[in-house]
Design an enzyme around this catalytic site. Structure first.
Site, PDB file in Angstrom:
ATOM      1  N   ASP A  52      48.604  26.868  55.012  1.00 52.07           N
ATOM      2  CA  ASP A  52      47.585  27.485  55.850  1.00 52.07           C
ATOM      3  C   ASP A  52      46.205  26.882  55.593  1.00 52.07           C
ATOM      4  O   ASP A  52      45.389  26.751  56.508  1.00 52.07           O
ATOM      5  CB  ASP A  52      47.540  28.991  55.603  1.00 52.07           C
ATOM      6  CG  ASP A  52      48.697  29.728  56.268  1.00 52.07           C
ATOM      7  OD1 ASP A  52      49.384  29.115  57.111  1.00 52.07           O
ATOM      8  OD2 ASP A  52      48.915  30.908  55.939  1.00 52.07           O
ATOM      9  N   GLY A  53      45.938  26.516  54.344  1.00 55.44           N
ATOM     10  CA  GLY A  53      44.659  25.881  54.023  1.00 55.44           C
ATOM     11  C   GLY A  53      44.486  24.561  54.742  1.00 55.44           C
ATOM     12  O   GLY A  53      43.393  24.243  55.236  1.00 55.44           O
ATOM     13  N   ASN A 124      39.441  32.128  60.179  1.00 54.42           N
ATOM     14  CA  ASN A 124      39.827  33.232  59.295  1.00 54.42           C
ATOM     15  C   ASN A 124      38.679  34.213  59.061  1.00 54.42           C
ATOM     16  O   ASN A 124      38.750  35.350  59.475  1.00 54.42           O
ATOM     17  CB  ASN A 124      40.312  32.697  57.946  1.00 54.42           C
ATOM     18  CG  ASN A 124      41.817  32.694  57.830  1.00 54.42           C
ATOM     19  OD1 ASN A 124      42.520  32.873  58.804  1.00 54.42           O
ATOM     20  ND2 ASN A 124      42.310  32.489  56.620  1.00 54.42           N
ATOM     21  N   GLU A 125      37.662  33.736  58.340  1.00 48.40           N
ATOM     22  CA  GLU A 125      36.583  34.637  57.971  1.00 48.40           C
ATOM     23  C   GLU A 125      35.334  33.882  57.551  1.00 48.40           C
ATOM     24  O   GLU A 125      35.372  32.697  57.231  1.00 48.40           O
ATOM     25  CB  GLU A 125      36.997  35.580  56.837  1.00 48.40           C
ATOM     26  CG  GLU A 125      37.021  34.965  55.459  1.00 48.40           C
ATOM     27  CD  GLU A 125      38.282  34.201  55.134  1.00 48.40           C
ATOM     28  OE1 GLU A 125      38.159  33.029  54.703  1.00 48.40           O
ATOM     29  OE2 GLU A 125      39.375  34.748  55.295  1.00 48.40           O
ATOM     30  N   THR A 164      44.546  39.145  57.247  1.00 51.74           N
ATOM     31  CA  THR A 164      45.568  39.164  56.199  1.00 51.74           C
ATOM     32  C   THR A 164      45.179  38.315  54.999  1.00 51.74           C
ATOM     33  O   THR A 164      45.941  38.246  54.026  1.00 51.74           O
ATOM     34  CB  THR A 164      46.906  38.642  56.756  1.00 51.74           C
ATOM     35  OG1 THR A 164      46.704  37.333  57.290  1.00 51.74           O
ATOM     36  CG2 THR A 164      47.438  39.559  57.846  1.00 51.74           C
ATOM     37  N   ALA A 165      44.025  37.679  55.045  1.00 50.25           N
ATOM     38  CA  ALA A 165      43.623  36.766  53.976  1.00 50.25           C
ATOM     39  C   ALA A 165      42.649  37.454  53.018  1.00 50.25           C
ATOM     40  O   ALA A 165      42.964  38.495  52.440  1.00 50.25           O
ATOM     41  CB  ALA A 165      43.020  35.497  54.595  1.00 50.25           C
ATOM     42  N   ASN A 167      40.101  39.240  53.511  1.00 57.47           N
ATOM     43  CA  ASN A 167      39.830  40.606  53.942  1.00 57.47           C
ATOM     44  C   ASN A 167      40.834  41.602  53.357  1.00 57.47           C
ATOM     45  O   ASN A 167      40.455  42.674  52.886  1.00 57.47           O
ATOM     46  CB  ASN A 167      39.850  40.664  55.467  1.00 57.47           C
ATOM     47  CG  ASN A 167      39.828  42.074  56.006  1.00 57.47           C
ATOM     48  OD1 ASN A 167      38.798  42.741  56.015  1.00 57.47           O
ATOM     49  ND2 ASN A 167      40.984  42.546  56.466  1.00 57.47           N
ATOM     50  N   LYS A 168      42.111  41.262  53.390  1.00 51.38           N
ATOM     51  CA  LYS A 168      43.134  42.189  52.890  1.00 51.38           C
ATOM     52  C   LYS A 168      43.007  42.401  51.385  1.00 51.38           C
ATOM     53  O   LYS A 168      43.323  43.484  50.877  1.00 51.38           O
ATOM     54  CB  LYS A 168      44.528  41.677  53.233  1.00 51.38           C
ATOM     55  CG  LYS A 168      45.651  42.652  52.877  1.00 51.38           C
ATOM     56  CD  LYS A 168      47.003  42.137  53.299  1.00 51.38           C
ATOM     57  CE  LYS A 168      48.100  43.150  52.966  1.00 51.38           C
ATOM     58  NZ  LYS A 168      48.177  43.434  51.515  1.00 51.38           N
ATOM     59  N   ALA A 188      32.631  45.225  46.521  1.00 51.47           N
ATOM     60  CA  ALA A 188      31.991  45.935  45.402  1.00 51.47           C
ATOM     61  C   ALA A 188      30.599  46.435  45.766  1.00 51.47           C
ATOM     62  O   ALA A 188      29.594  46.052  45.165  1.00 51.47           O
ATOM     63  CB  ALA A 188      31.936  45.036  44.170  1.00 51.47           C
TER      64      ALA A 188
END
Length: 267
Positions: A52-53, A124-125, A164-165, A167-168, A188
């Protein structure tokens, strides 16, 4: 597929182990009528080799093209973006010959900063966090509404496929990629009499815009992560997010949906 649509560009690391696996794939592709090109701008299909990377890097390095198809080919376990194994040539032929593949469009996140006219895209993010062991603060706006002041380790803004990355891992929700939305998750957060946040992930529609404004006195070394790359935002005061109209088209197996992958990966 017409001949002019069979120009294939392979994206992979120039490592001996990978090269040994790529050579048979090239021979297979050429025997099946594909033309291997060495310039991704001339390709109609871009295949990443790895995991995936590697897929995220392939999309980023080739400019999030909307006029071609992306294919993820795994050299190990299948991932969320990789539906095909590099040594399963027969499976690839069977899928193509028996109409078992389809094109799916994945949304991207558009990110812009106050000091730069450029727009960055994420599949992704986008994550914002401190590069030192110290919390930092920023005001959070939804559209023009001041929403909260966050203080903590950072924030993650993710697409549905990116849910699912990273974030999860911070207990964000897993989101169906068919929903036109994006998610904001805390890392945090500090909640006390001075700072108060929602304390949970929240999801915004594609019609919403998100803005982070930094408190500069306490933000000497923030870092922004664009998928799996890092950028310095030391001198930025504002970061803006919205779900982009740009879509990444991928070739996927019909019987391997997003929720098939979620079940296989986590359950």
């Amino acid at each position: 597929m017409a001949d002019e649509r069979r120009n294939l560009y392979l994206f992979y690391k120039q490592e001996d182990e990978v090269l040994r696996k790529v050579e048979p794939l090239i021979a297979f592709a050429e025997n099946y009528g594909f033309k291997i090109v060495d310039d991704h701008k001339k390709a109609n299909i871009i295949a990443s080799i790895g995991g995936d990377g590697a897929f995220l890097q392939a999309v980023r390095k080739t400019g999030f093209r909307e006029d071609c198809l992306y294919v993820g080919v795994s050299t190990g376990e299948l991932g969320f973006y990789c539906d095909f194994k590099i040594d399963d040539h027969q499976g690839m032929i069977s899928a193509m010959d028996n109409d078992q593949v389809e094109v799916r469009k994945y949304p991207t996140l558009a990110v812009s900063m106050d000091h730069d006219d450029s727009t960055f895209y994420c599949l992704n993010e986008c994550s914002i966090r401190s590069s030192i062991i110290k919390t930092f603060a920023m005001d959070v706006f939804i559209d023009d509404l001041y929403f909260e002041t966050f203080r903590g380790d950072g924030m993650i803004v993710s697409t549905p496929t990116g849910s699912t990355a990273y974030n999860k891992s911070v207990t964000g929700a897993v989101v169906d990629p068919k929903l036109q939305c994006y998610q904001v998750s805390e890392m945090a957060s500090l909640n006390n009499n001075l700072y108060r946040t929602l304390g949970s992930s929240f999801i915004l529609s594609n019609e919403r815009k998100l803005t982070f404004k930094f408190e500069q006195d306490n933000n000497q070394y923030p870092i922004i992560g664009i998928d799996n790359e890092a950028l310095s935002i030391r001198h930025s005061e504002v970061i803006r997010f919205e779900l982009s109209d740009r879509k990444v088209k991928t070739v996927k197996l019909k019987d391997n949906s997003f929720w098939h992958k979620v079940r296989r990966s986590f359950l």
